[in-house]
Design a protein around this motif. Structure first.
Motif, PDB file in Angstrom:
ATOM      1  N   ASP A   1       0.746  -1.252  -0.158  1.00 50.79           N
ATOM      2  CA  ASP A   1       0.057  -0.030  -0.115  1.00 50.79           C
ATOM      3  C   ASP A   1       0.768   1.331  -0.196  1.00 50.79           C
ATOM      4  OD1 ASP A   1       0.850  -0.410   2.436  1.00 50.79           O
ATOM      5  OD2 ASP A   1      -1.038   0.054   3.670  1.00 50.79           O
TER       6      ASP A   1
ATOM      7  N   THR B   1       2.192   1.537  -3.662  1.00 49.25           N
ATOM      8  CA  THR B   1       0.907   2.129  -4.354  1.00 49.25           C
ATOM      9  C   THR B   1       0.973   3.826  -4.180  1.00 49.25           C
ATOM     10  OG1 THR B   1      -0.069   0.053  -4.349  1.00 49.25           O
ATOM     11  CG2 THR B   1      -1.261   1.955  -4.891  1.00 49.25           C
ATOM     12  N   TYR B   2       0.824   4.096  -2.804  1.00 49.76           N
ATOM     13  CA  TYR B   2       0.903   5.446  -2.654  1.00 49.76           C
ATOM     14  C   TYR B   2       1.799   6.432  -3.278  1.00 49.76           C
ATOM     15  CZ  TYR B   2       1.163   9.895  -0.011  1.00 49.76           C
ATOM     16  OH  TYR B   2       1.277  11.232   0.242  1.00 49.76           O
TER      17      TYR B   2
ATOM     18  N   THR C   1       3.848   5.651  -5.691  1.00 52.71           N
ATOM     19  CA  THR C   1       3.593   5.605  -7.184  1.00 52.71           C
ATOM     20  C   THR C   1       2.926   6.619  -8.019  1.00 52.71           C
ATOM     21  OG1 THR C   1       4.197   3.348  -7.186  1.00 52.71           O
ATOM     22  CG2 THR C   1       3.183   4.090  -9.175  1.00 52.71           C
ATOM     23  N   SER C   2       1.568   7.001  -7.081  1.00 50.29           N
ATOM     24  CA  SER C   2       0.637   7.923  -7.527  1.00 50.29           C
ATOM     25  C   SER C   2       1.157   9.550  -7.153  1.00 50.29           C
ATOM     26  CB  SER C   2      -0.701   7.841  -7.190  1.00 50.29           C
ATOM     27  OG  SER C   2      -0.866   7.819  -5.709  1.00 50.29           O
ATOM     28  N   TRP C   3       1.917   9.652  -5.988  1.00 46.87           N
ATOM     29  CA  TRP C   3       2.271  10.653  -5.087  1.00 46.87           C
ATOM     30  C   TRP C   3       3.172  11.465  -5.974  1.00 46.87           C
ATOM     31  CZ3 TRP C   3       6.967  11.514  -2.474  1.00 46.87           C
ATOM     32  CH2 TRP C   3       7.280  12.883  -2.004  1.00 46.87           C
TER      33      TRP C   3
ATOM     34  N   PRO D   1       4.479  11.853  -9.062  1.00 45.82           N
ATOM     35  CA  PRO D   1       4.253  12.618 -10.374  1.00 45.82           C
ATOM     36  C   PRO D   1       3.722  14.033  -9.909  1.00 45.82           C
ATOM     37  CG  PRO D   1       3.483  10.272 -10.810  1.00 45.82           C
ATOM     38  CD  PRO D   1       3.830  10.300  -9.390  1.00 45.82           C
ATOM     39  N   THR D   2       2.796  13.985  -8.828  1.00 51.85           N
ATOM     40  CA  THR D   2       2.389  15.334  -8.357  1.00 51.85           C
ATOM     41  C   THR D   2       3.464  16.200  -7.819  1.00 51.85           C
ATOM     42  OG1 THR D   2       1.923  14.738  -6.011  1.00 51.85           O
ATOM     43  CG2 THR D   2       0.266  14.330  -7.816  1.00 51.85           C
TER      44      THR D   2
ATOM     45  N   GLU E   1       5.103  17.832 -10.756  1.00 48.87           N
ATOM     46  CA  GLU E   1       4.329  18.780 -11.684  1.00 48.87           C
ATOM     47  C   GLU E   1       4.044  20.256 -10.872  1.00 48.87           C
ATOM     48  OE1 GLU E   1       0.166  17.202 -11.396  1.00 48.87           O
ATOM     49  OE2 GLU E   1       0.767  15.374 -12.995  1.00 48.87           O
TER      50      GLU E   1
END
Length: 300
Positions: free
Chosen positions: A279, A282-283, A285-287, A289-290, A293
């Motif tokens: 978990d 997963t967190y 991995t999505s965090w 890129p932000t 940005e």
């Protein structure tokens, strides 16, 4: 391992070369008349030193008489002993298997990181040699031999897999034997739990008694004379701090800790380092890129 040769097992530990658990393991292995046994262990207790190594200072290695085995006592940590024993400076060849233990206590969950016993096996793993870390539960000293004998089928099976070149090279085993060795329920494969023994600090004064920390990471009451503690030289200097256990265990189904408490001999495959849980991966991995940005050009 040559087909005609007896398997070679090297033993290390963190309780020291004179520890009854190590001697019991040597005795159990030699009683089978199946193995060549080597010992390379610390010359004194080195419990809870984790994977500490000696870097800037030389080590001494002294031959020690252990009937039936070739043994050296080393002025270093368990990781030092495993590394030196595999260097071919003390022994002419690499062993087929390294066993670190058997020590009193339990090595479960996150506090495996503190364990010098586990570090001895992990260091062998770093060298590409199959390894087992082994502890005998919170048993009495006389139970060490029973714990060693209970693990003989496991050791034999591991060596068979090594001989047949089927043994995995990307892990080593952490084995815990329950307190009630006589009534142990057999082997069970487990996962490393999230349990941890937390450490606190307490100032030792004339009003409170001290204690000594055991390799089991539990406290044993012991007499303490405050006059033996280092006295402060100034009012700003504290007299002494004493470690104490302030944590507990987390109950997880299928974990090393829970399964050990159920009376099984737990077998937990470990890697060099424990990976992050799924978990968390997963967190992040999505965090990530932000983060990119929103990062300013000057911050990149």
């Amino acid at each position: 391992m040559e087909n005609s040769a007896r398997p070679t097992i090297m033993i290390t530990n963190d309780d020291g070369i004179d520890a009854p658990g190590l001697r019991a393991l040597v005795r159990a292995l030699l009683s089978t008349n199946l193995y060549d046994v080597r010992v390379c262990a610390p010359d004194s207790e080195k419990s809870a030193v984790s994977h500490c190594i000696t870097w800037f200072h030389p080590l001494s290695a002294k031959r020690v008489e252990i009937a039936g085995a070739t043994a050296f006592a080393v002025s270093g940590t368990p990781a030092d002993c495993a590394s030196l024993g595999l260097s071919k400076e003390l022994f002419p060849t690499l062993p087929d298997l390294v066993i670190s233990g058997i020590n009193m206590g339990s090595n479960c969950g996150y506090h495996i990181i503190y364990s010098g016993t586990v570090a001895g096996a992990r260091e062998a793993f770093f060298h590409g040699v199959p390894a087992i870390s082994m502890v005998g539960g919170k048993s009495n000293v006389q139970d060490f031999l029973l714990a060693a004998q209970a693990c003989l089928p496991l050791i034999s099976a591991v060596l068979t897999e090594i001989k047949n070149q089927r043994y995995p090279q990307h892990s080593f085993l952490n084995v815990d034997v329950p307190t009630d060795v006589v009534n142990q329920k057999g082997y069970k494969l487990t996962k490393q739990s999230r349990s941890i023994v937390k450490m606190g600090w307490r100032q030792v004064t004339s009003e409170n008694q001290g204690g000594k920390m055991l390799s089991t990471m539990t406290m044993e009451k012991a007499s303490f004379n405050p006059s033996e503690a280092q006295q402060p030289t100034t009012q700003q200097e504290l007299t002494l701090f004493k470690r104490e256990v302030i944590g507990g265990e987390i109950d997880e189904s299928g974990s090393d800790y829970k399964t050990l408490q159920e009376g099984y001999i737990t077998i937990t495959p470990l890697g060099a380092l424990s990976p992050a849980e799924v978990d968390s991966v997963t967190y992040f991995t999505s965090w990530l890129p932000t983060v990119v940005e929103h990062a300013s050009p000057s911050a990149l």
